[in-house]
Scaffold this motif. Structure first.
Motif, PDB file in Angstrom:
ATOM      1  N   MET A   1      43.397  50.052  38.993  1.00 51.58           N
ATOM      2  CA  MET A   1      44.516  49.716  39.893  1.00 51.58           C
ATOM      3  C   MET A   1      44.683  47.859  38.411  1.00 51.58           C
TER       4      MET A   1
ATOM      5  N   LEU B   1      52.594  49.792  43.042  1.00 45.96           N
ATOM      6  CA  LEU B   1      52.298  50.860  41.972  1.00 45.96           C
ATOM      7  C   LEU B   1      52.277  51.881  42.023  1.00 45.96           C
ATOM      8  N   ARG B   2      52.237  52.198  40.750  1.00 40.79           N
ATOM      9  CA  ARG B   2      52.508  53.739  40.399  1.00 40.79           C
ATOM     10  C   ARG B   2      51.663  53.718  39.694  1.00 40.79           C
TER      11      ARG B   2
ATOM     12  N   LEU C   1      45.572  40.458  26.409  1.00 41.03           N
ATOM     13  CA  LEU C   1      46.906  41.774  26.633  1.00 41.03           C
ATOM     14  C   LEU C   1      46.809  42.381  27.630  1.00 41.03           C
ATOM     15  N   PRO C   2      47.872  42.246  29.594  1.00 40.47           N
ATOM     16  CA  PRO C   2      47.760  42.185  30.457  1.00 40.47           C
ATOM     17  C   PRO C   2      47.925  44.252  30.499  1.00 40.47           C
ATOM     18  N   LYS C   3      47.758  44.793  29.820  1.00 41.11           N
ATOM     19  CA  LYS C   3      47.657  46.258  29.387  1.00 41.11           C
ATOM     20  C   LYS C   3      45.760  46.676  29.328  1.00 41.11           C
TER      21      LYS C   3
ATOM     22  N   PHE D   1      46.448  53.841  27.365  1.00 48.62           N
ATOM     23  CA  PHE D   1      46.141  52.332  28.148  1.00 48.62           C
ATOM     24  C   PHE D   1      47.414  51.883  29.943  1.00 48.62           C
ATOM     25  N   ILE D   2      47.242  51.543  30.546  1.00 46.71           N
ATOM     26  CA  ILE D   2      48.329  51.091  31.717  1.00 46.71           C
ATOM     27  C   ILE D   2      48.528  49.872  31.600  1.00 46.71           C
TER      28      ILE D   2
ATOM     29  N   SER E   1      50.350  46.065  33.406  1.00 42.18           N
ATOM     30  CA  SER E   1      50.514  45.621  35.009  1.00 42.18           C
ATOM     31  C   SER E   1      51.288  46.145  35.290  1.00 42.18           C
ATOM     32  N   GLY E   2      50.181  46.890  37.141  1.00 41.41           N
ATOM     33  CA  GLY E   2      51.538  47.644  37.902  1.00 41.41           C
ATOM     34  C   GLY E   2      51.149  49.097  37.880  1.00 41.41           C
ATOM     35  N   GLU E   3      50.613  49.074  37.033  1.00 43.38           N
ATOM     36  CA  GLU E   3      49.600  51.258  37.223  1.00 43.38           C
ATOM     37  C   GLU E   3      48.436  51.358  37.697  1.00 43.38           C
ATOM     38  N   TYR E   4      47.714  52.677  37.744  1.00 45.58           N
ATOM     39  CA  TYR E   4      46.741  53.129  37.864  1.00 45.58           C
ATOM     40  C   TYR E   4      46.322  54.169  37.346  1.00 45.58           C
TER      41      TYR E   4
ATOM     42  N   LYS F   1      52.251  39.660  34.792  1.00 47.84           N
ATOM     43  CA  LYS F   1      52.252  40.102  33.167  1.00 47.84           C
ATOM     44  C   LYS F   1      52.601  38.880  31.915  1.00 47.84           C
ATOM     45  N   VAL F   2      52.606  38.928  31.223  1.00 47.04           N
ATOM     46  CA  VAL F   2      52.447  37.889  29.516  1.00 47.04           C
ATOM     47  C   VAL F   2      53.846  36.987  30.145  1.00 47.04           C
TER      48      VAL F   2
END
Ligand SMILES: [Cu+2]
Lengths: 232, 612
Positions: free
Chosen positions: B142, A222-223, B157-159, B180-181, B183-186, B147-148
């Motif tokens: 988080m 996670l980034r 949409l996974p953002k 927006f973030i 997937s994998g971002e916070y 993902k798509v």
């Protein structure tokens, strides 16, 4: 209203049957259709795909003279952009020149597989030959098809793209009332669709195609996504 | 000009009212659905592909858990990323995951298999935040959505960019559609939890959070990305037995004067409920039509994402925080017994005094906190919450009423377990005053219309890089909100600060104004009515519901922060088709400098209705 739908139904049955080389008697087993109360007639073979139920598999003609089933041949499993246009309306909404820029950006990047469909709302005038000249004039690249066909078929597609001739009570002509100002973008392999105003910058339209692209990259740690430090 | 559709509508309505009695209105509305929905030749999804049937009032009510803070965040929040961070250091830290899961909307097949959904920490609605004025918090969101191509929810949409609706929030924490973030971002959202301008009259109560992703707000919220955020304070501390020793200790810990607590029904008697109408496919999976630009309607009514639940209630007072979570349907809610609601808030704004209303009108994103006293019933009694507002397409209510209406949920009365210590004070909180001379303030006109497939504001569609209004920090302005559509409605929401209603279609609104006469397609008001027929918000609110041809004049102030924000239609399908403007709070100009009007604004009212 009834006659238009019946016309459309007969039209799709006949042409779908003709394309698959079956006799009309064999294919014409759908129950009698009573105008708009009928369930949508899926006149070709059973289809699947996320939004296969949404579009009749109408036959369209491309500006290159090909005939295609709208869902099976053009949408199913593909990354696409769709806009409604007509050669005449282009004087008001110049979406084609915008799409030329978008297509150039997509072809320079990872978007070479994105297909563009420009559906005419004026099929009487916009014949394949007229559309071919229009496409050539604008420099539409490979993977871009201008679509025309029987008026009933084109009207169906417009309806299914939620554009309608008097749906919003403006009555100020087609430029006002069909969705000439909007570009749909979709990943029909997944069933993920968005819409972007045609006036948006070409870079931002191309960016949307990257949003909806299937992504098999492995999940990393996670980034931080934001917010970024404020500029003081 | 009456067009063919209007003629059709009028003749059908006339015909059907002759043919059917009032009791047949439900069947009648189903019949009419086939004819009234655009575009021509397209039957609406809920007629061609209705949801599978299921039994009403058997599914238990879903009560979301309260979100609990964590001791620390790793890595720590970045103070440089937030306005006024050091001034409002977070006293509580939260981390929460956006996740995909199967959500069981109902125990009957096929719903019992679950519908793939998105939410927070494995649930939709997400957990409820309990926040307090004077207690800043930071929420780390988080995005751990698939993902798509991997996601089982295919239409969303996974953002994400999560917005706190009503929050007096710095721009970078407000959920701007392009913040927006993936997937994998916070993203860290800093909520300072102080009222605008530090004025206690600006305090709010029931807020909610939801995704605000560019182009995908409707689908992402429909997938499940929303939840409640409740703000408590000295008056509304979240305790009802406010004369108890226990409360005195709690009050002391917060620095509250116990005598100022209202003692509203609290704790397990304070229940948030969000209404969504959902359309399911034959497998019980929530389905979404991304091609519909008018608005999405579902045929299954859910409360906290359960289809037509039942809730056991004790013979006592309850506070229900009712939110219309959209995407496009408007509601007018009644109790089947005819008992009126005691209304204490509109859109998170506490009313000066409770209002008694026979029905609640909620356009999309509107909220109302109401008190229902079940002590008048006997154990075993059942009361149904009904929606009687007919809506046959996504553009807005049809103007007709359903009789008896659609059942939203049922209250099943049981004996109470303890004496009811809660109270309803006769006076609540005064509203911030309307300036006496509005002509001194800058006026702007916003016209809501339709153009070539898109929903427009002043003829424009949203461009996140174009500033449609530059507003000086600390200033107030008068905004004229005008619906150019004669057949559609727009619930208009502006972020960050509340609307103070000045006029509705020329009628001057005061703090005591309540809507009174029966509602059809227009606002009608009465002053100081004992019981109002319809409550659709007080003078202060954050959703200005524009019904066909309406013109609302509102006053607003912008304090405390700088940066970019938005105003948009909260029919989220309209929002995603670009009915949104960007406005920025900018530092005040030097005296005598003057400001230029923002580009794209009409210089004068084309209809001459501008009161300025
Ligand atoms: Cu709207």
């Amino acid at each position: 209203m009834h006659s238009r739908r019946n016309l459309l139904t007969r039209f799709t049955e006949r042409t779908a049957a003709a394309i698959r080389g079956v006799s009309q008697d064999e294919s014409n087993q759908a129950p009698p259709v009573d105008g708009r109360n009928a369930a949508p007639c899926d006149c070709s073979h059973p289809r699947n795909g996320p939004y296969a139920h949404h579009f009749l598999n109408v036959v369209v003609q491309t500006h290159q003279g090909e005939r295609a089933l709208f869902y099976d041949d053009l949408l199913k499993g593909k990354m696409v952009m769709i806009n409604c246009m007509s050669v005449k309306d282009e004087a008001v909404f110049q979406t084609t020149s915008k799409l030329v820029k978008v297509q150039r950006l997509l072809r320079e990047g990872p978007g070479r597989d994105v297909l563009i469909y420009s559906i005419t709302v004026d099929p009487e005038h916009d014949t394949p030959r007229v559309l071919k000249a229009f496409a050539d004039k604008h420099g539409a690249g490979p993977g871009w098809k201008f679509l025309t066909g029987e008026p009933a078929a084109m009207q169906h597609l417009r309806n299914r793209l939620f554009t309608s001739a008097d749906g919003h009570d403006h009555g100020e002509g087609s430029a006002q009332d069909c969705s000439l100002a909007m570009i749909r973008y979709g990943n029909e392999a997944v069933g993920l669709w968005g819409a972007v105003p045609a006036r948006t910058d070409p870079e931002l339209i191309a960016m949307r195609l990257s949003w909806i692209r299937s992504d098999q990259s492995a999940a990393g740690t996670l980034r931080r996504g934001g917010p970024p430090p404020l500029s003081s | 000009m009456i067009n063919r559709r209007d003629v059709l509508r009028l003749s059908l309505a006339a015909m059907s009212s002759k043919l059917f009695g009032r009791g047949r209105a439900m069947a009648q509305s189903q019949e009419l659905l086939k004819y009234l929905c655009p575009p021509d030749g397209v039957t609406p999804d809920l007629v061609t592909r209705p949801s599978p049937p299921c039994r009403p009032f058997v599914a238990p009510f879903n009560l979301m858990p309260v979100k609990q803070p964590v001791a620390r965040l790793d890595p720590a929040p970045d103070p440089r990323a937030h306005q006024r961070y050091e001034e409002f250091l977070p006293k509580k830290l939260y981390e929460i995951r956006e996740t995909e899961f199967r959500w069981v909307y109902h125990p009957d097949a096929p719903y019992n298999a679950g519908s793939w959904s998105w939410g927070f920490d494995g649930m939709t609605p997400g957990p409820t935040y309990h926040a307090r004025y004077g207690e800043p918090i930071l929420v780390r969101r988080m995005n751990t959505l698939p993902k798509v191509g991997e996601s089982k929810v295919t239409f969303a949409l996974p953002k994400t960019s999560i917005h706190l609706h009503n929050g007096h929030t710095a721009s970078e924490s407000d959920g701007y559609p392009m913040d927006f973030i993936a997937s994998g971002e916070y993203w860290d959202h800093h909520y300072c939890n102080f009222p605008s301008g530090m004025d206690d009259r600006e305090k709010l109560t029931t807020l909610w959070y939801h995704d605000h992703m560019m182009d995908f707000t409707a689908s992402n919220v429909y997938a499940g990305l929303n939840g409640f955020y409740l703000l408590f304070d000295e008056n509304d501390p979240g305790y009802e037995d406010v004369s108890s020793d226990e409360y005195k200790r709690i009050a002391a810990a917060h620095g509250y004067d116990p005598a100022k607590a209202w003692g509203l029904p609290s704790g397990k008697y304070d229940i948030p409920m969000v209404l969504h109408d959902v359309l399911f496919d034959s497998y019980g999976q929530a389905s979404f039509n991304p091609f519909n630009t008018d608005g999405i309607l579902g045929d299954r009514f859910t409360v906290n994402r359960i289809i037509q639940p039942r809730l056991q209630v004790e013979r006592r007072k309850y506070r229900f925080r009712i939110l219309n979570g959209g995407p496009s349907r408007f509601y007018q809610l009644f109790l089947s017994t005819g008992q009126p609601f005691v209304v204490i808030t509109g859109d998170g704004n506490v009313l000066p005094a409770p209002a008694v209303a026979e029905s609640l009108y909620l356009s999309v994103a509107q909220r109302s906190d109401v008190i229902i006293d079940f002590s008048r019933y006997r154990p075993g009694d059942q009361i149904i919450l009904q929606n009687r507002l007919e809506q046959t397409n996504g553009r807005g209510p049809s103007g007709r009423m359903l009789e008896p209406g659609d059942g939203i949920m049922r209250f099943d009365v049981v004996e109470s377990t303890a004496p009811d210590k809660s109270r309803i004070p006769s006076q609540l909180r005064p509203l911030p005053p309307m300036p006496e001379d509005l002509s001194k303030f800058k006026h702007r006109i916003w016209e809501f219309d339709y153009l070539a497939g898109l929903w427009t504001i002043n003829g424009q569609i949203f461009d996140h890089n174009r500033i449609d209004a530059k507003i000086e920090q600390g200033s107030g302005e008068v905004w004229i909100l005008r619906n150019q559509g004669k057949n559609w409605s727009h619930p208009i929401h502006s972020h960050f600060t509340e609307f103070l209603l000045h006029q509705v279609n020329g009628r001057v609104i005061t703090p005591a104004t309540v809507q009174s006469t029966e509602f059809r397609r227009h606002y009608e008001f009465d002053d100081a009515a004992a019981t109002t027929k319809v409550f659709m918000g007080g003078q202060r609110r954050d959703v200005a519901t524009l019904l066909p041809n309406d013109e609302l004049v509102v006053f607003m102030r912008w304090n405390d922060f700088l940066g970019r924000y938005i105003m948009h239609c909260h029919n989220v399908v309209h929002e995603d088709h670009a009915m949104m403007i960007r406005w920025d709070i900018v530092p005040p100009e030097k005296p005598g400098g003057g400001t230029k009007p923002a580009p794209g604004l009409p210089s004068a009212s084309p209809k001459g209705k501008n009161p300025a």
